[in-house]
Design an enzyme around this catalytic site. Structure first.
Site, PDB file in Angstrom:
ATOM      1  N   LYS A  22       0.904  -1.018   0.144  1.00  0.00           N
ATOM      2  CA  LYS A  22       0.050   0.008  -0.069  1.00  0.00           C
ATOM      3  C   LYS A  22       0.736   1.135   0.165  1.00  0.00           C
ATOM      4  CE  LYS A  22      -1.816   1.644   3.795  1.00  0.00           C
ATOM      5  NZ  LYS A  22      -1.458   3.047   3.958  1.00  0.00           N
ATOM      6  N   ASN A  23       1.814   1.381   1.148  1.00  0.00           N
ATOM      7  CA  ASN A  23       2.433   2.617   1.061  1.00  0.00           C
ATOM      8  C   ASN A  23       3.550   2.875  -0.097  1.00  0.00           C
ATOM      9  OD1 ASN A  23       0.852   3.398   3.230  1.00  0.00           O
ATOM     10  ND2 ASN A  23       2.657   2.703   4.871  1.00  0.00           N
ATOM     11  N   ARG A  92      -4.043  10.148   3.441  1.00  0.00           N
ATOM     12  CA  ARG A  92      -2.688  10.744   3.726  1.00  0.00           C
ATOM     13  C   ARG A  92      -1.970  11.211   2.556  1.00  0.00           C
ATOM     14  NH1 ARG A  92       0.009  14.036   7.694  1.00  0.00           N
ATOM     15  NH2 ARG A  92       2.074  13.384   7.665  1.00  0.00           N
ATOM     16  N   CYS A 116      -5.260   8.163   8.737  1.00  0.00           N
ATOM     17  CA  CYS A 116      -5.653   7.432  10.265  1.00  0.00           C
ATOM     18  C   CYS A 116      -5.501   8.486  11.121  1.00  0.00           C
ATOM     19  CB  CYS A 116      -5.041   6.152  10.294  1.00  0.00           C
ATOM     20  SG  CYS A 116      -5.569   4.679   9.506  1.00  0.00           S
ATOM     21  N   ARG A 121       0.173  14.378  12.987  1.00  0.00           N
ATOM     22  CA  ARG A 121       0.593  14.166  11.618  1.00  0.00           C
ATOM     23  C   ARG A 121       0.807  15.525  10.711  1.00  0.00           C
ATOM     24  NH1 ARG A 121      -1.871   8.697   9.086  1.00  0.00           N
ATOM     25  NH2 ARG A 121       0.346   8.521   8.116  1.00  0.00           N
ATOM     26  N   PRO A 122       1.798  16.272  11.201  1.00  0.00           N
ATOM     27  CA  PRO A 122       1.628  17.800  10.580  1.00  0.00           C
ATOM     28  C   PRO A 122       2.455  17.568   9.332  1.00  0.00           C
ATOM     29  CG  PRO A 122       3.179  17.524  12.406  1.00  0.00           C
ATOM     30  CD  PRO A 122       2.439  16.265  12.432  1.00  0.00           C
ATOM     31  N   ILE A 123       2.427  18.317   8.395  1.00  0.00           N
ATOM     32  CA  ILE A 123       3.027  18.377   7.244  1.00  0.00           C
ATOM     33  C   ILE A 123       4.358  19.281   6.946  1.00  0.00           C
ATOM     34  CG2 ILE A 123       1.156  17.109   5.943  1.00  0.00           C
ATOM     35  CD1 ILE A 123       1.081  19.942   4.372  1.00  0.00           C
ATOM     36  N   ASP A 124       4.664  19.721   8.058  1.00  0.00           N
ATOM     37  CA  ASP A 124       5.758  20.742   8.083  1.00  0.00           C
ATOM     38  C   ASP A 124       7.179  20.634   7.423  1.00  0.00           C
ATOM     39  OD1 ASP A 124       5.546  19.315  10.545  1.00  0.00           O
ATOM     40  OD2 ASP A 124       7.757  20.196  11.000  1.00  0.00           O
ATOM     41  N   ASP A 304       3.892   0.420  12.199  1.00  0.00           N
ATOM     42  CA  ASP A 304       2.462  -0.086  11.427  1.00  0.00           C
ATOM     43  C   ASP A 304       2.251  -1.629  11.807  1.00  0.00           C
ATOM     44  OD1 ASP A 304       2.242   2.356  10.195  1.00  0.00           O
ATOM     45  OD2 ASP A 304       3.041   1.556   8.309  1.00  0.00           O
ATOM     46  N   ILE A 326       6.805   6.890  16.991  1.00  0.00           N
ATOM     47  CA  ILE A 326       6.576   7.672  16.065  1.00  0.00           C
ATOM     48  C   ILE A 326       5.228   8.468  16.141  1.00  0.00           C
ATOM     49  CG2 ILE A 326       6.247   7.653  13.423  1.00  0.00           C
ATOM     50  CD1 ILE A 326       8.696   6.093  14.041  1.00  0.00           C
ATOM     51  N   ARG A 396      -9.252  -0.161   3.598  1.00  0.00           N
ATOM     52  CA  ARG A 396      -8.250   0.801   3.044  1.00  0.00           C
ATOM     53  C   ARG A 396      -6.982   0.232   2.587  1.00  0.00           C
ATOM     54  NH1 ARG A 396      -6.990   4.958   6.594  1.00  0.00           N
ATOM     55  NH2 ARG A 396      -5.307   4.901   5.060  1.00  0.00           N
TER      56      ARG A 396
END
Ligand code: EPU
Length: 417
Positions: A22-23, A92, A116, A121-124, A304, A326, A396
């Site tokens: 998936k990832n 995501r 999820c 879960r920032p995107i900085d 995961d 994490i 998913r």
């Protein structure tokens, strides 16, 4: 509402074949937009996250053909349109479109991605990469307008080895002017899969899989081909199922090195496991030893697999510990395991699992993808019936999970009621 019903206690015997990761797939599909031709991706998993990306591709004007596990994407008629928030927040990985479109058109308008609910879960770090290469980012609520007169290679030092920020920086640097170096890059195999795909189209990326990645910008990318690597998290989930209920359960189409942090722990617990070139055989074990686990970036123990692993540690002798480094909110499975009879205490980022305990089937909820996988595993061994609600999260990320488990002897069904 879809639910999964499991009657526990059935032996698992036979073979489970692992699907594409998936990832990896969720990054390869948006990465394909950087091609100036047509790309083919094989071994695409049939999961709803891919359907969500497919919708975005088609919304942008790409022509997509899906034939079994093959996806052919023709973006010669692509348009750089604002992706609606409803589509972006489905997953995501939608933010890989942010970097692919920025890299291709030097302008993108997009919304904060979904995913999820397992932490902030920032995107900085992704935005740090964009800015380092010369882009201006305007944030208005959930919306990002990102613009660059020119994208110029730069040194990007990530504050943490984020998978998403590493891939996004690669995607934006591939067509930038000059050389970009990513320091403290994530080393996950999915990043190698993406870099190999882009190199195959003509990109110049070296060092993927290490903490320093160099990207020399090119003007054009040609046709591309990629094969999605086997899903190491799906593989790990079924290996744990084998440790719970297996009788020589074979897990095939794996890259053993990718799940070594798991198989080493299972061996430490005394789980009978034989690893071969592209498969392994695992059986259940009475009298497992307790262990201590800390999640880390690859090649450490994968976050995961932390929740799936919890259902196994319930049956180990003594107190096991699991430390999640994490994500700050990845223990939502614990209350449900406790309601089934486990003895797990949460202390900040660490859980203490006192075993062995016997679980009893209950009605429980999949709060997120891997919590859902954990509860499926718990249900496979629990006494009586387990009913899992909100299983859309599980679907998913796991291709044909019901059929794969039924084929090896599990009593599991998906119902819509
Ligand atoms: N982080 C930041 N800023 C950023 C990016 C990340 O602070 O800009 C933090 C996150 O909050 C988190 C940590 O860094 O605490 C790791 O985030 P990372 O960027 O590595 O995660 P991701 O790219 O969002 C991917 C997978 C996750 C997997 C992590 C493992 C995809 C689509 N998602 O997420 O998969 O857990 O890497 O690091 O590839 C799953 O499959 O269940 C899943 C959640």
């Amino acid at each position: 509402m879809k639910k999964i019903k499991i009657n526990g206690g059935k032996e698992l015997k036979g073979t489970i074949r692992i699907s594409g990761a998936k990832n990896s797939a969720v990054a390869l599909v948006p990465a394909s937009l950087l091609s100036d031709g047509i790309v083919t991706i094989d071994n695409i998993p049939n999961i709803s996250d891919i359907d969500a990306l497919n919708e975005i591709l088609e919304f942008l004007g790409a022509k997509v053909v899906r034939d079994k596990d093959r996806m052919i994407i023709d973006q010669t008629s692509l348009e750089n349109k604002e992706i609606p928030e409803s589509k972006a927040k489905k997953l995501r990985a939608s933010y890989y479109f942010m970097s692919a479109l920025l890299g291709k058109y030097k302008h993108v308008e997009m919304y904060f991605p979904g995913g999820c609910s397992i932490g902030a879960r920032p995107i900085d770090q992704t935005l740090k990469g964009f800015r380092a290469l010369g882009a201006e980012v305007i944030e208005e609520g959930n919306k990002f307008t990102i613009d660059a007169k020119e994208l110029t290679g730069a040194e990007v030092s990530l504050d943490m080895p984020s998978v998403g920020a590493t891939i996004n920086t690669i995607l934006v640097a591939v067509k930038a002017k000059g050389t970009t170096t990513i320091l403290n890059a994530a080393k996950e195999p999915e990043i190698v899969n993406v870099a190999t795909f882009l190199n195959n189209m003509g990109a110049k990326i070296t060092g993927a899989g290490t903490s320093e990645i160099t990207i020399k910008g090119v003007n054009k990318l040609g046709n591309g081909f990629a094969e999605v690597i086997p899903d190491r998290i799906e593989a790990g989930t079924y290996v744990i199922a084998g440790a719970l209920m297996g009788n020589s359960l074979k897990i095939e189409n794996i890259i053993p090195e990718h799940i070594e942090s798991l198989t080493l722990k299972l061996k430490e617990m005394n789980v009978p496991i034989k690893v071969h070139e592209d498969n392994l055989i695992v059986s259940r074990c009475e009298g497992m030893k307790s262990v201590n686990i800390k999640t880390q970036g690859y090649p450490g123990f994968a976050t995961d697999l932390q929740q799936p692993m919890t259902s196994l540690l319930v049956y180990a002798n003594g107190t096991s510990t699991l430390e999640e480094t994490i994500y700050e909110n990845r223990f939502q499975n614990v209350a449900f395991l406790n309601s089934m009879g486990a003895d797990i205490v949460i202390d900040g980022r660490k859980i203490y699992i006192k075993g062995p305990k016997k679980l009893k089937g209950k009605e429980i909820v999949a709060t997120d993808l891997r919590a859902g996988a954990c509860l499926v595993l718990a249900g496979l061994k629990a006494e009586g019936q387990t009913v899992i609600k909100e299983v859309e999260h599980i679907l998913r990320g796991y291709e044909n999970i019901i059929q794969k488990l039924q084929n090896v002897g599990a009593d599991i069904i998906l119902v819509d009621e």
